[in-house]
Design a protein around this motif. Structure first.
Motif: not given
Length: 145
Positions: A76-82
């Protein structure tokens, strides 16, 4: 066959895991996706609507159930999952792969698959692969029931 030690099969699984996993990790390193991230992205991407409830992700991913929440937070922090709220159950949430997560997964897939072929499949015949898949599939089915 009468001198065969059945524990050798289990030891073989463990030793194969220990020998191959670090090589898969090294192969994926240039992609910036640790193996745990790749696994969670792969499972999430394959799910209906490209999302899974966290509890279901914990069951399907190879990452331990205890670690899945931490891995999802990293993704999530890497923007790959929310994380998305579950409208049917306010206590649970979904992990959903993002567009960037799908892009990174697609870019890493050929590297991952090549490493699996080189460090695992290249050592087995097609018949051996079928036997291993069938045998281990029986164990997974029984233990995950």
């Amino acid at each position: 066959m009468e001198n065969f030690d059945p524990v050798a099969a289990w030891a073989g699984v463990l030793r194969t895991h220990a020998a191959v996993l670090p090589k898969l990790e090294r192969a994926l390193a240039p992609t910036g996706l640790p193996l745990t991230w790749y696994d969670v992205l792969l499972v999430t991407n394959a799910a209906p609507e490209r999302r899974l409830r966290m509890t279901e992700l914990g069951r399907r991913a190879v990452v331990s159930r205890e670690r899945v929440s931490r891995v999802v937070s990293e993704l999530e922090r890497a923007g790959l999952v929310e994380r998305q709220p579950n409208p049917d159950d306010k206590r649970s949430s979904y992990a959903a792969i993002t567009t960037e997560g799908r892009r990174r997964l697609r870019a890493a897939a050929p590297i991952y698959l090549a490493a699996v072929r080189e460090h695992y499949l290249a050592h087995l015949t097609a018949d051996e692969v079928r036997v291993v898949a069938d045998a281990l599939g029986k164990v997974v089915q029984a233990e995950e029931a």
